[in-house]
Design an enzyme around this catalytic site. Structure first.
Site, short mmCIF file in Angstrom:
data_model
loop_
_atom_site.label_atom_id
_atom_site.label_comp_id
_atom_site.label_asym_id
_atom_site.label_seq_id
_atom_site.Cartn_x
_atom_site.Cartn_y
_atom_site.Cartn_z
NE ARG A 96 -6.97 4.67 5.30
CZ ARG A 96 -5.99 5.15 6.08
NH1 ARG A 96 -6.16 5.23 7.39
NH2 ARG A 96 -4.86 5.57 5.56
CE LYS A 100 -1.70 1.62 4.01
NZ LYS A 100 -1.41 3.03 4.31
CG ASN A 101 2.27 2.69 3.57
OD1 ASN A 101 1.11 3.04 3.30
ND2 ASN A 101 2.64 2.40 4.79
CB CYS A 154 -4.75 10.33 11.10
SG CYS A 154 -3.18 9.58 11.55
NE ARG A 189 1.03 10.37 10.09
CZ ARG A 189 0.43 9.41 9.41
NH1 ARG A 189 -0.76 9.00 9.81
NH2 ARG A 189 0.97 8.88 8.32
CG ASP A 215 3.03 1.20 9.48
OD1 ASP A 215 3.28 1.39 8.28
OD2 ASP A 215 2.79 2.13 10.28
#
Ligand code: EPZ
Length: 459
Positions: A425, A46-47, A140, A145, A333
């Site tokens: 997500r 994803k990243n 978030c 952030r 993560d």
């Protein structure tokens, strides 16, 4: 944006089951303590996909991106690119992108507010168009952030950057069309700032040096994509990256690396259910810290083929301490999912979260399932317990969702996870992948919580 561009609609399909904006009314029901078996396919990262998609703005030719995961965040990035005039066409996990006619340099707020990573477009827009207006991404669940490192780096490269009414207005000063190379020291090895500045530097005049740069595999993947477009980048993957600007980039056909966080999450699924499972494709070097920690707890991870690994569960999981750090340190993560494993290990563990200031929200829900965790600031003290018990729980963010899924797989009885929009997500087809390994779980319409449902009710 050119008039005809407005007619461009994103061909990027948002998976119908993903309601991008409104709260997801479905819940995930997991019947725990099922042993898993077999092999699971790991999706594209994803990243990496998100920032590489932003990177296609640097090129006026066709780009083909392969192994792009089908995720809500990817669909949102596609919407943002489409709003900027990019033509996108998805076929399975391949994305055809054409950014030849990006006209509008303003990313729409309603889209940016749903995806922080959309801020990545600021570097390529400035490099390509000499101007960019990007709404400031809010904080978030896991932290404030800020983007000050992105902004200061772009200013060092000759951009005038003003923040007004929640939007970052940036343009190349002095009527020049191109940013200027600069030597930039990052106060912290920010992944996003490294990626923004590296992309901006690919089309700048002269040489840019990024010091104290992030070394994450996704940074390297972006650098490799840019090099495939003809960019001159050296040192990606180290703390010093040197970019020599060129005037134009060309078409590229590029495949995204496998998702190391998804892979790490599945390794934990095997460890927490005492199951031997295989994962492919995986780049073991991207998981070195996670694999080392699993081995330290008594599990093992063996490499059966260059890009395939197998989890060997421990008879008895031994507690270990954990400290999150920028790559190659233990990935932030993986902190929440790994904490779930530690709740069932023998002994006490101290987890230190050094990257984000508010990444312990999964603790309260894990404690509702019988874990024994105490949080003091950015420390969590985990006292191992023999069992977790299934319960209705609420997900607060993407990786907290993964932690709760793992807890549900290990717990006695039934766990029901609400607020699934977070999970969708970042994990492609998670339920199907876990079901393929023998897990008993199902996405159902939310209903008043009933007593534990017997497994045979899973139809
Ligand atoms: C990327 O976020 C990832 N997101 C995150 O993954 C990941 O946790 C993080 O890197 C760290 O590895 C994407 O790639 C889309 P940072 P990013 O800039 O770039 C501070 C997930 O779950 N900072 O490395 O936002 C910041 O506050 C997500 O997949 C500044 O102070 O992370 C944080 O404390 C979550 N100023 C630290 O640096 C800045 O200008 C690390 O942030 C930028 C960052």
């Amino acid at each position: 944006m050119h008039p005809e561009d407005r007619a461009i609609t994103s061909h990027l399909s948002i998976p119908s089951s993903f309601a991008p904006a409104e709260e997801d009314k479905t819940v995930l029901r997991i019947w725990g303590r099922q042993t898993l078996q077999g092999q699971v396919k790991i999706s594209g990262a994803k990243n990496s996909a998100l920032v590489v998609m932003a990177g296609t703005l640097l090129c006026a030719d066709d780009c083909l991106l392969r192994n792009v995961p089908s995720l809500v965040d990817v669909a949102r990035m596609g919407e943002i690119l489409t709003a900027l005039g990019v033509k996108l066409k998805r076929q399975g996990n391949t994305l055809a992108v054409n950014a030849s006619h990006i006209g509008e340099s303003k990313a729409p707020y309603e889209l940016v507010s749903q995806l922080r990573a959309s801020f990545f477009v600021i570097g390529p827009l400035l490099a390509r168009l000499g101007a960019a207006r990007v709404p400031l991404p809010g904080g978030c669940a896991i932290g404030a952030r800020p983007v000050d490192l992105h902004v200061r780096g772009l200013q060092a490269m000759g951009a005038d950057v003003q923040i007004e009414h929640g939007t970052v207005h940036a343009y190349v000063k002095g009527g020049k069309r191109r940013l200027q190379g600069a030597r930039i020291y990052l106060d912290c090895p920010s992944v996003g700032a490294t990626e923004t500045l590296m992309m901006a530097a690919t089309l700048a005049e002269g040489e840019t040096i990024l010091e104290n740069a992030a070394q994450e595999p996704e940074v390297v993947d972006l650098a490799n994509f840019c090099r495939a477009m003809g960019a001159k980048i050296q040192g990606a993957g180290t703390n010093k990256i040197v970019i020599t600007g060129v005037s134009k980039l060309h078409a590229a056909d590029y495949s995204i690396i496998p998702d190391r966080i998804e892979a790490g999450t599945f390794l934990l699924a095997g460890a927490i259910t005492q199951s031997e499972i295989s994962l492919a494709p995986v780049i073991p070097d991207h998981l070195a810290a996670v694999i080392a920690k699993l081995r330290g707890m008594g599990a093992d991870v063996v490499t059966d083929a260059p890009n395939q690994v197998r989890l060997i569960p421990a008879q008895k999981l031994v507690a270990t301490d954990l400290k999150t750090l920028p790559f190659p340190g233990f990935p932030t993560d993986m902190q929440a999912p790994f904490m779930t494993l530690l709740t069932l290990s023998e002994g006490n563990s101290v987890i230190t979260e050094t990257v984000f200031e508010n990444r312990m929200q999964h603790v309260a829900e894990l404690n509702r399932m019988g874990a024994d965790i105490t949080v003091k600031g950015n420390l969590a003290i985990v006292r191992g317990v023999p069992r977790l018990s299934g319960a209705p729980v609420v997900a607060t963010d993407l990786r907290a969702s993964a932690a709760l899924v793992l807890a549900g797989l290990a717990a006695d009885g039934v766990t029901t996870i609400q607020q699934l929009q977070h999970l969708d997500r970042g994990y492609e087809n998670l339920e199907a992948k876990l079901q393929g390994l023998g897990a008993k779980l199902k996405r159902v319409e939310a209903e008043p919580e009933t007593a534990d449902l017997p497994v045979q009710s899973l139809v």
